[in-house]
Scaffold this motif. Structure first.
Motif, mmCIF file in Angstrom:
data_model
loop_
_atom_site.group_PDB
_atom_site.id
_atom_site.type_symbol
_atom_site.label_atom_id
_atom_site.label_comp_id
_atom_site.label_asym_id
_atom_site.label_seq_id
_atom_site.Cartn_x
_atom_site.Cartn_y
_atom_site.Cartn_z
ATOM 1 N N VAL A 1 2.422 17.377 -3.653
ATOM 2 C CA VAL A 1 2.586 19.107 -3.147
ATOM 3 C C VAL A 1 3.483 19.621 -4.039
ATOM 4 C CG1 VAL A 1 4.281 18.607 -1.326
ATOM 5 C CG2 VAL A 1 2.554 20.715 -1.353
ATOM 6 N N THR A 2 4.443 18.775 -4.708
ATOM 7 C CA THR A 2 5.499 19.425 -5.570
ATOM 8 C C THR A 2 5.662 18.298 -6.551
ATOM 9 O OG1 THR A 2 7.335 18.298 -4.368
ATOM 10 C CG2 THR A 2 6.675 20.796 -3.629
ATOM 11 N N GLU A 3 6.357 18.755 -7.746
ATOM 12 C CA GLU A 3 6.901 17.950 -8.765
ATOM 13 C C GLU A 3 7.937 16.879 -8.075
ATOM 14 O OE1 GLU A 3 7.667 15.521 -11.914
ATOM 15 O OE2 GLU A 3 6.045 17.161 -11.714
ATOM 16 N N VAL A 4 8.835 17.174 -7.214
ATOM 17 C CA VAL A 4 9.740 16.340 -6.451
ATOM 18 C C VAL A 4 8.880 15.233 -5.963
ATOM 19 C CG1 VAL A 4 11.433 16.225 -4.922
ATOM 20 C CG2 VAL A 4 11.627 17.971 -6.265
ATOM 21 N N ALA A 5 7.851 15.809 -5.289
ATOM 22 C CA ALA A 5 6.943 14.663 -4.548
ATOM 23 C C ALA A 5 6.147 13.714 -5.410
ATOM 24 C CB ALA A 5 5.666 15.444 -3.803
ATOM 25 N N ASP A 6 5.977 14.154 -6.631
ATOM 26 C CA ASP A 6 5.296 13.261 -7.773
ATOM 27 C C ASP A 6 6.424 12.263 -8.280
ATOM 28 O OD1 ASP A 6 3.067 14.948 -7.551
ATOM 29 O OD2 ASP A 6 3.200 15.589 -9.603
ATOM 30 N N GLN A 7 7.669 12.646 -8.172
ATOM 31 C CA GLN A 7 8.813 11.937 -8.857
ATOM 32 C C GLN A 7 9.029 10.852 -7.635
ATOM 33 O OE1 GLN A 7 12.332 14.136 -9.672
ATOM 34 N NE2 GLN A 7 13.524 12.200 -9.959
ATOM 35 N N LYS A 8 8.911 11.230 -6.322
ATOM 36 C CA LYS A 8 9.257 10.356 -5.234
ATOM 37 C C LYS A 8 8.310 9.185 -5.057
ATOM 38 C CE LYS A 8 11.871 13.170 -2.277
ATOM 39 N NZ LYS A 8 12.158 14.027 -1.088
ATOM 40 N N CYS A 9 6.909 9.633 -5.672
ATOM 41 C CA CYS A 9 5.727 8.466 -5.528
ATOM 42 C C CYS A 9 6.182 7.539 -6.624
ATOM 43 C CB CYS A 9 4.547 9.422 -5.667
ATOM 44 S SG CYS A 9 4.044 10.413 -4.476
ATOM 45 N N ARG A 10 6.604 7.960 -8.043
ATOM 46 C CA ARG A 10 6.747 7.100 -8.908
ATOM 47 C C ARG A 10 7.871 6.175 -8.584
ATOM 48 N NH1 ARG A 10 5.644 11.862 -12.029
ATOM 49 N NH2 ARG A 10 7.778 12.344 -12.042
ATOM 50 N N GLN A 11 8.888 6.623 -8.058
ATOM 51 C CA GLN A 11 9.960 5.924 -7.589
ATOM 52 C C GLN A 11 9.693 4.937 -6.373
ATOM 53 O OE1 GLN A 11 12.604 8.927 -6.421
ATOM 54 N NE2 GLN A 11 13.695 9.170 -8.490
ATOM 55 N N ALA A 12 8.808 5.337 -5.628
ATOM 56 C CA ALA A 12 8.417 4.357 -4.508
ATOM 57 C C ALA A 12 7.690 3.295 -4.961
ATOM 58 C CB ALA A 12 7.820 5.108 -3.537
ATOM 59 N N ILE A 13 6.683 3.539 -5.902
ATOM 60 C CA ILE A 13 5.817 2.527 -6.474
ATOM 61 C C ILE A 13 6.541 1.540 -7.268
ATOM 62 C CG2 ILE A 13 3.864 2.125 -8.219
ATOM 63 C CD1 ILE A 13 3.037 4.915 -7.685
ATOM 64 N N ARG A 14 7.496 2.003 -7.784
ATOM 65 C CA ARG A 14 8.416 0.929 -8.992
ATOM 66 C C ARG A 14 9.163 0.225 -7.989
ATOM 67 N NH1 ARG A 14 8.664 5.809 -12.525
ATOM 68 N NH2 ARG A 14 7.342 5.359 -14.423
ATOM 69 N N GLN B 1 10.649 -4.908 -5.282
ATOM 70 C CA GLN B 1 11.157 -5.576 -4.119
ATOM 71 C C GLN B 1 9.982 -6.754 -3.688
ATOM 72 O OE1 GLN B 1 11.409 -2.405 -1.285
ATOM 73 N NE2 GLN B 1 13.430 -1.977 -1.930
ATOM 74 N N ASN B 2 8.609 -6.725 -4.153
ATOM 75 C CA ASN B 2 7.590 -7.568 -3.842
ATOM 76 C C ASN B 2 7.008 -8.179 -5.118
ATOM 77 O OD1 ASN B 2 7.479 -6.928 -0.747
ATOM 78 N ND2 ASN B 2 7.711 -5.073 -1.913
ATOM 79 N N PRO B 3 7.763 -9.075 -5.884
ATOM 80 C CA PRO B 3 7.279 -9.632 -7.120
ATOM 81 C C PRO B 3 6.070 -10.277 -6.864
ATOM 82 C CG PRO B 3 9.205 -10.629 -6.452
ATOM 83 C CD PRO B 3 9.151 -9.734 -5.561
ATOM 84 N N GLY B 4 5.062 -9.867 -7.646
ATOM 85 C CA GLY B 4 3.622 -10.875 -7.437
ATOM 86 C C GLY B 4 2.787 -10.077 -6.526
ATOM 87 N N ALA B 5 3.199 -9.024 -5.791
ATOM 88 C CA ALA B 5 2.273 -8.400 -4.892
ATOM 89 C C ALA B 5 1.058 -7.851 -5.316
ATOM 90 C CB ALA B 5 3.138 -7.549 -4.012
ATOM 91 N N PHE B 6 0.109 -7.505 -4.561
ATOM 92 C CA PHE B 6 -0.971 -6.849 -5.101
ATOM 93 C C PHE B 6 -0.708 -5.548 -4.425
ATOM 94 C CE2 PHE B 6 -5.283 -5.053 -4.916
ATOM 95 C CZ PHE B 6 -5.671 -5.806 -6.187
ATOM 96 N N VAL B 7 -0.504 -4.486 -5.569
ATOM 97 C CA VAL B 7 0.015 -3.242 -5.209
ATOM 98 C C VAL B 7 -1.186 -1.999 -5.379
ATOM 99 C CG1 VAL B 7 1.665 -1.116 -5.855
ATOM 100 C CG2 VAL B 7 2.371 -3.722 -5.958
ATOM 101 N N VAL B 8 -1.465 -1.595 -4.145
ATOM 102 C CA VAL B 8 -2.558 -0.423 -4.017
ATOM 103 C C VAL B 8 -1.910 0.730 -3.813
ATOM 104 C CG1 VAL B 8 -4.666 0.287 -2.629
ATOM 105 C CG2 VAL B 8 -4.051 -2.039 -2.949
ATOM 106 N N VAL B 9 -2.342 1.806 -4.842
ATOM 107 C CA VAL B 9 -1.890 3.302 -4.585
ATOM 108 C C VAL B 9 -2.912 4.119 -4.533
ATOM 109 C CG1 VAL B 9 -0.484 4.964 -5.839
ATOM 110 C CG2 VAL B 9 0.020 2.636 -6.386
ATOM 111 N N THR B 10 -2.701 4.929 -3.329
ATOM 112 C CA THR B 10 -3.973 5.837 -3.289
ATOM 113 C C THR B 10 -3.156 7.199 -2.587
ATOM 114 O OG1 THR B 10 -5.731 6.425 -1.687
ATOM 115 C CG2 THR B 10 -4.017 5.351 -0.657
ATOM 116 N N LEU C 1 0.758 -1.088 -0.052
ATOM 117 C CA LEU C 1 -0.034 -0.003 -0.048
ATOM 118 C C LEU C 1 0.759 1.211 -0.084
ATOM 119 C CD1 LEU C 1 -2.751 1.413 0.281
ATOM 120 C CD2 LEU C 1 -2.576 1.159 2.702
ATOM 121 N N ILE C 2 0.638 2.230 -0.886
ATOM 122 C CA ILE C 2 1.463 3.204 -1.028
ATOM 123 C C ILE C 2 0.436 4.360 -1.000
ATOM 124 C CG2 ILE C 2 2.917 4.751 -2.421
ATOM 125 C CD1 ILE C 2 2.813 1.154 -3.382
#
Length: 442
Positions: A57-70, A75-84, A51-52
């Motif tokens: 709030v900023t473009e940097v925050a958007d970038q960090k979000c994309r990095q965290a999701i990926r 790190q968790n192959p096959g996991a059910f990934v929820v983004v909110t 769960l992410i």
């Protein structure tokens, strides 16, 4: 209907970006999954659910979000990934397009996150992306939890009606809304029954509390002050135009509301405040600070400041710097302005270079350090009551005084008995990094 049996024995990993409100919500989601039989994955263990909770709030925050999701997908192959969260609301289709993402939930769906997760997990809902327009965000997801922290975070409000020119939060969170005072008191009582000592009131624009129920924020404060077992409350952030003298005076004499305020200024220049469409001028802000200090001389006051926004000429920045230099505040939270798509600030012609943003940020951060050190040094040698938090083995314990001075207890004196306990200490000298005062137990 949620089929909890499908989740028994599963593991989950959580990642939160952004504000205290996000951390509070993630903690609540984790608690709900735990009640369904899901345990938190240990470090290095592959999670079945990720769960992410995102920030935008900023473009940097958007970038960090994309990095965290990926990163979590990897790190968790096959996991059910929820983004909110906010980034999921504003850029739902973009997030849904990231490989490995299983479910995207916007702000309206967040209140029913567990139901959406259950339906998608069991195959009842094949839709990957859920998000709605700002005007349709009407739900409220209750949250009062502490996660792995000592302090509880109680969500008292969500959304914002202000539409400042630089900000996308109203589009990400929707309009201002809140639960009833009675429901929030019940949540505080539950926190007390669980052993909680301190609660932080969180929200997007909490001074706007009451839009949904016709109640007032001051009445919420008075009601929470009467909850047995909770020794301390802190108000996370309050707009200056919504910080009434009545509230300041009440906090000065209340049982449990601490002499600690966090007030967004954004700019000390009236020219810039008008460009931002803020609801006050510098004089009103100064009057609020003077009022607080008149009735609570020991109050810790944190201030949000944005640097380098469109229209902030060198002269405007100097106004802000001199204004803050002469103001009796404790700490500055400095944020460089970031261009956000769709905001009206983009039509303001004067643009500040990235180099100047960095230089201005450094000047304000240096000023903040000076103010914080001066404030801390006033208390060296004094006695204080500190709520301690558990520390990793072999590390110094830390905690906070009533007026939010960070305090460290050397590792040799650390004791698990002090965790979540309010203990009387004697405050010592500044730590080498000047971020806290050392202390000794009395």
């Amino acid at each position: 209907m949620i089929d909890s049996s499908a989740f028994q024995g599963k593991t989950a990993a959580y990642y939160t970006l952004g504000c205290k409100l996000n951390f509070s919500e993630t903690s609540t989601f984790g608690k709900m999954l735990q009640e369904m039989g899901v345990r938190t994955a240990q470090k290095g263990e592959r999670a079945d659910i990720c769960l992410i909770n995102t920030c935008s709030v900023t473009e940097v925050a958007d970038q960090k979000c994309r990095q965290a999701i990926r990163r979590l997908v990897r790190q968790n192959p096959g996991a059910f990934v929820v983004v909110t969260g906010c980034y999921a609301q504003l850029e739902a289709e973009e997030v849904a397009g990231i490989e490995g993402v299983s479910l995207v939930l916007g702000s309206n769906e967040k209140a029913n996150l567990i139901q959406f997760l259950s339906d998608a997990w069991t195959g009842k809902d094949g839709q990957k992306c859920h998000s709605v327009k700002t005007k349709d965000i009407k739900s409220f997801a209750p949250s009062c939890s502490r996660g792995n922290r000592t302090r509880y975070f109680l969500k008292v409000q969500d959304g914002c009606d202000y539409f400042c020119t630089y900000c996308t939060i109203p589009y990400a969170r929707g309009f201002s809304r809140n639960p009833s005072i009675a429901s929030l008191v019940r949540q505080a009582e539950e926190a007390a029954q669980e052993g909680g000592k301190e609660i932080v009131l969180t929200g997007v624009n909490i001074g706007d509390f009451g839009k949904t129920t016709g109640e007032r924020f001051i009445d919420l404060v008075k009601a929470l002050d009467g909850v047995d077992g909770i020794s301390r409350y802190r108000i996370s952030s309050l707009e200056p135009d919504l910080l009434s003298d009545e509230l300041i005076d009440y906090c000065a004499q209340s049982r449990a509301f601490m002499p600690h305020f966090h007030i967004p200024l954004q700019s000390g220049s009236d020219t810039v405040l008008k460009l931002m469409h803020r609801h006050y001028d510098a004089q009103l802000f100064a009057d609020k600070i003077h009022r607080i200090k008149a009735v609570m001389p020991d109050a810790f006051i944190g201030v949000d400041v944005m640097v380098g926004c469109r229209g902030e000429t060198p002269e405007c920045f100097e106004e802000t710097y001199e204004f803050l230099k002469g103001l009796d505040v404790t700490q500055l939270h400095v944020f460089p302005y970031s261009e956000r798509p769709g905001t009206s600030a983009l039509s303001i012609p004067y643009v500040v270079s990235e180099k100047d943003k960095k230089l201005r940020s450094k000047r304000l951060l240096d000023l903040s350090d000076e103010k914080t050190v001066d404030f801390y040094q006033n208390y060296v040698g004094q006695e204080a009551e500190v709520l301690f938090e558990k520390a990793p083995r072999g590390k110094a314990m830390h905690g906070f005084t009533r007026n939010y001075i960070r305090v460290e207890l050397p590792a040799r004196n650390a004791d698990v008995r002090w965790d979540n306990q309010i203990v009387k200490v004697r405050l010592g000298e500044l730590t080498p990094d000047k971020q806290a005062l050392r202390c000794s137990i009395i």
